[in-house]
Design an enzyme around this catalytic site. Structure first.
Site, short mmCIF file in Angstrom:
data_model
loop_
_atom_site.label_atom_id
_atom_site.label_comp_id
_atom_site.label_asym_id
_atom_site.label_seq_id
_atom_site.Cartn_x
_atom_site.Cartn_y
_atom_site.Cartn_z
N ASP A 191 10.25 5.63 5.28
CA ASP A 191 9.43 5.34 4.23
C ASP A 191 9.44 4.96 2.99
O ASP A 191 10.89 5.69 3.07
CB ASP A 191 8.69 6.12 3.86
CG ASP A 191 6.73 5.15 3.98
OD1 ASP A 191 5.36 5.93 4.79
OD2 ASP A 191 6.81 4.61 3.18
C1 GLC Z 1 3.92 3.06 2.37
C2 GLC Z 1 3.34 3.62 3.49
C3 GLC Z 1 3.84 2.88 4.52
C4 GLC Z 1 3.86 1.73 4.22
C5 GLC Z 1 5.86 1.38 3.10
C6 GLC Z 1 6.07 -0.68 2.49
O1 GLC Z 1 4.16 4.17 1.41
O2 GLC Z 1 3.71 5.04 4.07
O3 GLC Z 1 2.87 2.74 5.61
O4 GLC Z 1 5.01 0.95 4.91
O5 GLC Z 1 5.29 2.55 1.94
O6 GLC Z 1 4.44 -0.28 1.89
#
Ligand code: GLC
Length: 740
Positions: free
Chosen positions: A266
């Site tokens: 993430d």
């Molecule tokens: C965010 C989320 C994740 C998302 C990623 C990209 O913080 O936790 O679900 O896909 O970053 O936006």
């Protein structure tokens, strides 16, 4: 060059050949994904530099066809080896056509519908040059304080697994590489939905039994459906951060499940192994993440230094091996070849405009919103309303709120294309019906801004009125109307990521508005726009329906449901607690000590849900009869069929979600009073009877036992329940003997 139809052997040959030309820095670059937000220019310049230098393998959050094409030309034509970029985006419930939020799709209990919705999302996303969706989100959530519950399929692993697999099929089709599909990236591995206190990003402490029986199954189902990517979670899992957790990312994901795609962290979760005080510093964080099983780092947003930039040094110092580096790079390049990026890396910008927001896509969004709604109350059969009704007062801050109707986690919809509830009702009634509207009350500001309230996205609309005056006006409208329709709930910025709440109360003065309108005595329909159970303080509207965040055609769908052109058939994907004090309140709980006192667990109020998991009313009624087993005694390892006859006893065609639950009476571990092990949404004409049959197979009877610390299917006796909810229904008994 390998083609999208290239065989795996051809692809692996091409991958090996390309890697033989790559420097260590270029290999580390393939494992790095950068954010690029429209309008954040200094970041974009930095990203372009990295792309030209061959130090970027993927970009995220670019969502404009021409911009994606421009950046891809830089990668292919200006970097040394011309390796195309993977473009990724959060396509959670639509790209331009907003589908109902994923929790709403789960409430339809119709996996094929979820598949259809994600196939359209994939088609729209791919048309603008995106290759990869950070979806489906498959985290099991049992604490409605956690805002991200909305992104998943609720509290149950069986429903969650069905929805996970269906969405992967929708995104990818039957193989990775089809020209109108994208790579599916189930997230967030694993256990994120169990964060302490429902506080987003907070630590998670789960037993092995909870992980194997509750939180892992939807990920396993997604992988078995062919998911090409998995996203590792932010938070600490039993003290070891998920994105640095080798047991999770290698022992379970690879060794146990045979996952052959690639793992991305993430946002910033590799670098953040340092802030967890798990890694010593950022270079150590990079080593720990890669060695745990992370293949690609989603770099920290807004220009944060990518941890994986230090991998060449880590290789030189022997902290990572060339084999592990090559393994990760090969996984990423394999995906690029499978997606045909080396043959067709660029975007047909003109074609994309013809693909977005078509009427056909909107029709699927309409149908999905109709099938996701859950009717919770309908006293006196108030609904459906007659189209010839004389007057309706449509009241509430979310009655005409386009952005909220689309819901969170969608950024490229066009609010002017969204049908609000008010617009849907106005369009549905004739000229003879008077439709009045009042906002009712303001929507309060959050204590701190949502992470999505940023300069790069359209501003969140402000709903601010003179509450006292508006409540008074709303009361007056309700008094004059034949029916009042209230649209209350949470703004889309009040739920989702970084949007946990310590209360389930209605935000602002909505409760006061609800009570005041109910006090007029006018028959009132409460439409709830949110993604979690809320506490209405005992208020009892004549009718109540969860409409979730119903998407681009949500208002039209809601009107169709209100006037009976569509019949509600959705069921709750979670237990709805009476109040926040009961949380967690899973329906699949153990009998534990004094099970006869389950309703008496608190001395001050009854326990048990206000509405149970699997509950939902219809404009018709159903009768269950003749529950039977193909055999009432089987041996371990054998299957049995469970059948029941369901009759539509009403005067309207309607749909019922027939649900199968089991309870194991004894074994090496105590098991929940009910566990969902089958469901089937069926359509029945008035008076029609249909036999529904469920296979009860060993994989549905086994569980991970904390006594034996492994999967078991054991000799025992099962209670078998079939009905239209997790409570009640018909029951029978199945005996399972030891292997002969
Ligand atoms: C965010 C989320 C994740 C998302 C990623 C990209 O913080 O936790 O679900 O896909 O970053 O936006």
């Amino acid at each position: 060059m390998a083609s999208p139809q290239a065989t795996e052997t051809e692809i692996q040959t091409r991958v090996a050949d390309l890697m033989s030309w790559m420097t260590v820095e270029e290999k580390a670059g393939q494992l790095t994904q950068y954010f690029t937000f429209p309008g954040v220019t200094e970041e974009l310049e930095n990203v372009e530099t990295e792309v030209r230098a061959g130090r970027a393998g993927s970009l995220l959050f670019v969502s404009d066809a021409a911009e994606i094409d421009r950046l891809q030309h830089i990668a292919v034509e200006e970097s040394r080896l011309g390796i195309p970029l993977l473009f990724a985006y959060d396509v959670i419930h639509g790209f331009r056509t907003a589908m109902p939020v994923p929790l709403a799709l789960a409430a339809s209990w119709d996996p094929s519908l979820a598949e259809d919705c994600q196939a359209i999302a994939a088609k729209e996303a791919r048309s603008i040059g995106l290759h990869w969706a950070f979806a489906p989100m498959v985290d099991i959530a049992r604490d409605p304080r956690w805002g991200r519950m909305i992104e998943g399929a609720g509290e149950d692993p069986f429903l969650g697994s069905a929805m996970a697999a269906a969405q992967v099929r929708g995104f990818q089709g039957d193989r990775i590489g089809a020209p109108d599909r994208v790579i599916a990236g189930p997230k967030h591995f694993a256990g994120y939905g169990a964060s302490l206190g429902g506080r987003d990003y907070d630590e998670v402490d789960l037993s092995d039994s909870e992980l194997w029986n509750i939180h892992f199954p939807p990920f396993k189902a997604a992988i078995e459906a062919g998911a090409g990517n998995i996203m590792s979670a932010y938070m600490g899992l039993n003290g070891v951060p998920a994105s640095g957790n080798k047991w999770l990312l290698t022992d379970v994901l690879r060794a146990e499940w045979g996952f052959d795609g690639f793992v991305v962290t993430d946002a910033g979760a590799a670098a953040d192994l340092e802030t967890h005080h798990f890694a010593m510093d950022r270079p150590d964080a990079a080593v720990r993440a890669l060695n745990a099983g992370v293949d690609m780092e989603m770099a920290p947003p807004f220009g944060g230094d990518a941890a994986f930039r230090s991998l060449p040094d880590a290789l030189a110092s022997g902290r990572i091996t060339m084999d592990r580096l090559d393994e990760a790079v090969a996984r990423v390049l394999t995906m690029k070849f499978r997606m045909g990026l080396f043959d067709a890396p660029f975007v047909d910008v003109a074609a994309s405009e013809r693909t977005l927001a078509t009427a056909a896509h909107g029709d699927v969004a309409l149908r999905a919103a109709e099938r996701s709604a859950v009717l919770l109350r309908n006293e006196g059969g108030l609904l459906p309303l007659s189209r010839d009704i004389g007057s309706i007062a449509v009241i509430g801050p979310f009655a005409d709120a386009a952005r909220d109707t689309s819901g969170p986690w969608i950024f490229r919809q066009d609010d002017s294309e969204t049908v609000t509830v008010l617009a849907g009702i106005r369009a549905a009634v004739g000229n003879g019906t008077r439709v009045d509207h009042s906002v009712g009350v303001s929507v309060p500001k959050r204590l701190h801004p949502s992470i999505f309230e940023n300069p790069f996205l359209p501003p969140t609309p402000v709903i601010e009125v003179d509450d006292d005056a508006e409540i008074a006006r709303s009361v007056a409208l309700a008094q004059e109307a034949e029916v009042a329709v209230l649209v209350l709930g949470e703004a889309e910025v009040m739920i989702g990521e970084h949007a946990s709440r310590s209360t389930l109360d209605l935000p602002g003065r909505q409760q006061e508005l609800l009570d005041a309108v109910l006090a007029t005595g006018t028959p009132t329909v409460l439409l709830v726009m949110t993604g979690r159970p809320l506490d209405f303080k005992g208020a009892q509207p004549t009718a109540q329906m969860m409409i979730w965040y119903p998407g681009t055609r949500g208002g039209e769908a809601t009107a169709n449901l209100l006037f009976g052109d569509a019949v509600p058939g959705g069921k709750l994907p979670y237990n709805w607690p009476r109040n926040i004090g009961q949380i967690p309140l899973p329906y699949a709980h153990l009998r534990s000590f004094k099970p006869e006192e389950t309703e008496m667990r608190y001395w001050n109020e009854p326990n048990g849900p206000l509405y149970p998991f699997g509950f939902g009313l219809s404009y018709s009624s159903f009768d269950y009869a003749n529950l039977r087993l193909s055999s009432d005694c089987i041996a371990v390892g054998q299957s049995v069929e469970v059948s029941v006859d369901v009759t539509n006893t009403g005067v309207r065609a309607a749909e019922e979600v027939v649900q199968l639950y089991i309870h194991q009476r004894y074994g090496t571990a105590a098991r929940p009073v009910r566990e969902l092990k089958g469901f089937n949404r069926i359509a029945l004409a008035p008076g029609e009877t249909r036999s529904v049959t469920f296979p009860l197979t060993p994989d549905r009877l086994r569980y991970w036992s904390s006594a034996t610390r492994g999967w078991v299917q054991e000799p025992t006796t099962f209670d078998i329940f079939v009905g239209g909810s997790s409570q009640g229904g018909l029951a029978t008994v199945l005996k399972v003997d030891a292997l002969a």
